[in-house]
Structure formats: structure tokens, C-alpha cells
Design a protein around this motif. Structure first.
Motif, short mmCIF file in Angstrom:
data_model
loop_
_atom_site.label_atom_id
_atom_site.label_comp_id
_atom_site.label_asym_id
_atom_site.label_seq_id
_atom_site.Cartn_x
_atom_site.Cartn_y
_atom_site.Cartn_z
N ARG A 140 9.23 -3.05 -0.84
CA ARG A 140 7.51 -2.57 -0.84
C ARG A 140 6.32 -2.02 0.13
NH1 ARG A 140 9.22 -5.04 -5.28
NH2 ARG A 140 8.48 -4.06 -7.49
N PRO A 141 6.78 -1.38 1.18
CA PRO A 141 6.34 -1.90 2.55
C PRO A 141 4.96 -1.97 2.34
CG PRO A 141 7.00 0.41 2.00
CD PRO A 141 7.82 -0.77 0.72
N ARG A 142 3.94 -2.05 3.42
CA ARG A 142 2.93 -2.05 3.24
C ARG A 142 1.65 -0.92 3.37
NH1 ARG A 142 0.47 -8.18 5.16
NH2 ARG A 142 0.95 -6.40 6.77
N TYR B 178 -7.15 3.05 0.73
CA TYR B 178 -6.97 4.22 0.37
C TYR B 178 -8.75 4.04 -0.17
CZ TYR B 178 -7.55 8.41 -2.69
OH TYR B 178 -7.72 9.70 -2.76
N ALA B 179 -9.15 4.45 0.11
CA ALA B 179 -10.59 4.74 -0.05
C ALA B 179 -10.85 2.97 -0.33
CB ALA B 179 -10.86 5.24 -1.49
N GLU B 180 -11.06 2.35 0.77
CA GLU B 180 -11.58 0.26 0.40
C GLU B 180 -9.97 -0.39 -0.60
OE1 GLU B 180 -13.39 -1.11 2.40
OE2 GLU B 180 -14.18 1.01 3.34
N ARG B 181 -9.35 0.38 -0.85
CA ARG B 181 -8.61 -0.55 -1.79
C ARG B 181 -6.78 -0.12 -1.92
NH1 ARG B 181 -9.27 1.91 -8.11
NH2 ARG B 181 -11.73 1.27 -8.32
N ARG B 182 -6.42 -1.34 -1.51
CA ARG B 182 -4.90 -1.24 -1.56
C ARG B 182 -4.19 -0.65 -2.13
NH1 ARG B 182 -2.01 -7.70 0.23
NH2 ARG B 182 -0.26 -6.45 0.87
N LEU B 183 -2.78 0.02 -1.76
CA LEU B 183 -2.15 0.56 -2.53
C LEU B 183 -0.57 0.13 -2.63
CD1 LEU B 183 -2.21 4.22 -1.28
CD2 LEU B 183 -3.29 3.03 -3.04
N GLU B 184 0.26 -0.28 -4.01
CA GLU B 184 1.56 -1.13 -4.31
C GLU B 184 2.37 0.00 -3.80
OE1 GLU B 184 4.35 -3.70 -6.33
OE2 GLU B 184 1.80 -2.90 -7.32
N THR C 143 20.81 1.26 3.72
CA THR C 143 20.21 2.07 2.82
C THR C 143 19.79 3.13 2.67
OG1 THR C 143 18.02 0.63 3.00
CG2 THR C 143 19.85 -0.13 2.16
N GLU C 144 19.33 3.72 2.26
CA GLU C 144 18.01 4.88 2.62
C GLU C 144 17.12 4.93 3.40
OE1 GLU C 144 18.68 8.81 -0.35
OE2 GLU C 144 17.25 6.72 -1.20
N GLN C 145 17.15 5.66 4.31
CA GLN C 145 15.78 5.84 5.23
C GLN C 145 14.71 6.50 5.99
OE1 GLN C 145 15.96 3.72 8.78
NE2 GLN C 145 18.05 4.42 9.18
N ILE C 146 14.11 7.00 6.42
CA ILE C 146 13.25 7.84 6.56
C ILE C 146 11.77 7.43 7.80
CG2 ILE C 146 12.74 8.99 4.43
CD1 ILE C 146 9.86 7.78 4.42
N PRO C 147 11.46 8.45 8.94
CA PRO C 147 11.49 8.24 10.13
C PRO C 147 10.00 7.35 9.86
CG PRO C 147 12.19 10.44 9.79
CD PRO C 147 12.20 10.25 8.65
N THR D 255 4.74 0.46 6.64
CA THR D 255 4.59 2.27 7.41
C THR D 255 4.63 2.49 8.68
OG1 THR D 255 2.57 2.30 6.77
CG2 THR D 255 4.02 3.18 5.03
N GLU D 256 4.92 3.16 8.40
CA GLU D 256 4.72 4.19 10.45
C GLU D 256 2.66 3.99 10.77
OE1 GLU D 256 5.87 4.64 14.50
OE2 GLU D 256 5.99 3.85 12.79
N ARG D 257 2.66 4.54 9.37
CA ARG D 257 0.97 5.01 9.53
C ARG D 257 0.61 3.62 9.64
NH1 ARG D 257 -1.31 8.11 4.45
NH2 ARG D 257 -0.83 6.36 3.48
N LEU D 258 0.75 2.68 9.14
CA LEU D 258 -0.35 1.19 9.17
C LEU D 258 0.23 0.80 10.39
CD1 LEU D 258 -1.83 -1.16 8.48
CD2 LEU D 258 0.10 -2.29 6.89
N ARG D 259 1.30 1.19 10.79
CA ARG D 259 2.36 0.20 12.67
C ARG D 259 1.22 0.82 13.42
NH1 ARG D 259 4.96 0.43 16.15
NH2 ARG D 259 5.81 2.57 16.13
N CYS D 260 0.90 2.52 13.59
CA CYS D 260 -0.04 3.16 14.97
C CYS D 260 -1.25 3.01 14.36
CB CYS D 260 0.43 4.24 14.13
SG CYS D 260 2.22 5.02 15.00
N ALA D 261 -2.03 2.92 13.14
CA ALA D 261 -3.24 2.23 12.92
C ALA D 261 -3.52 0.75 13.92
CB ALA D 261 -3.53 2.18 11.77
#
Length: 85
Positions: free
Chosen positions: A8-10, A14-20, A41-45, A54-60
Motif C-alpha cells: 500500500r504505497p502512499r 487527489y483533490a485534497e483527498r488521500r487515495l488508498e 516481487t513484481e516492481q515498476i519504475p 510512489t515516485e510521484r510523491l517522492r519527487c513532489a
């Protein structure tokens, strides 16, 4: 296939809401006898193995901090709106 693993990576809000985000990954056996890992295990970039963000959150988060942003997190030069994706 050896089995399954759920992660369950953070991710970004999204529009002030936390997605699960729930990812049911497959766990595999390595066929190489000399492999020290034996299974993986499987992985993606965007979500490498063992990542809790997620990479998006880490970059932000990197862009908001005082630390320099790694080149992999910078928007492409052809971006329509600089600084936004």
C-alpha cells in the motif's frame, strides 16, 4: 509463481483527498540456483521493490524541500506548463 504480496504505497493527494493505493503483486521464485535472493516481487519504475512511497510523491516531496531535486524527478523540457506535469 511462489505466491502473492500486497503493498500500500502512499501517493499524492487527489483533490485534497488521500487515495488508498493497494497493489496485489505476484511473488516469483528465481530459477538461478546461485541467486542469493531466491524470490522476488513484481516492481515498476514508479514503485520499486520495497518502496513505501510512489515516485510521484517522492519527487513532489523533493521539490518542496530545501534539497536539490534529482534529475529523474524534474519535469521534461517539453512540458506545457513549467514546473507542473
Amino acid at each position: 509463481m511462489k505466491g502473492a504480496a500486497t503493498t500500500r504505497p502512499r501517493d499524492l493527494l487527489y483533490a485534497e483527498r488521500r487515495l488508498e493505493f493497494v497493489w496485489h503483486k505476484r511473488r516469483w521464485w528465481c530459477r538461478e540456483v546461485s541467486c542469493p535472493r531466491k524470490s522476488f516481487t513484481e516492481q515498476i519504475p514508479q514503485i520499486p521493490a520495497g518502496a513505501r512511497l510512489t515516485e510521484r510523491l517522492r519527487c513532489a516531496a523533493g521539490r518542496r524541500s530545501a534539497m536539490p531535486v534529482p534529475p529523474s524527478c524534474r519535469p521534461p523540457a517539453t512540458s506545457i506548463c513549467p514546473g507542473r506535469w
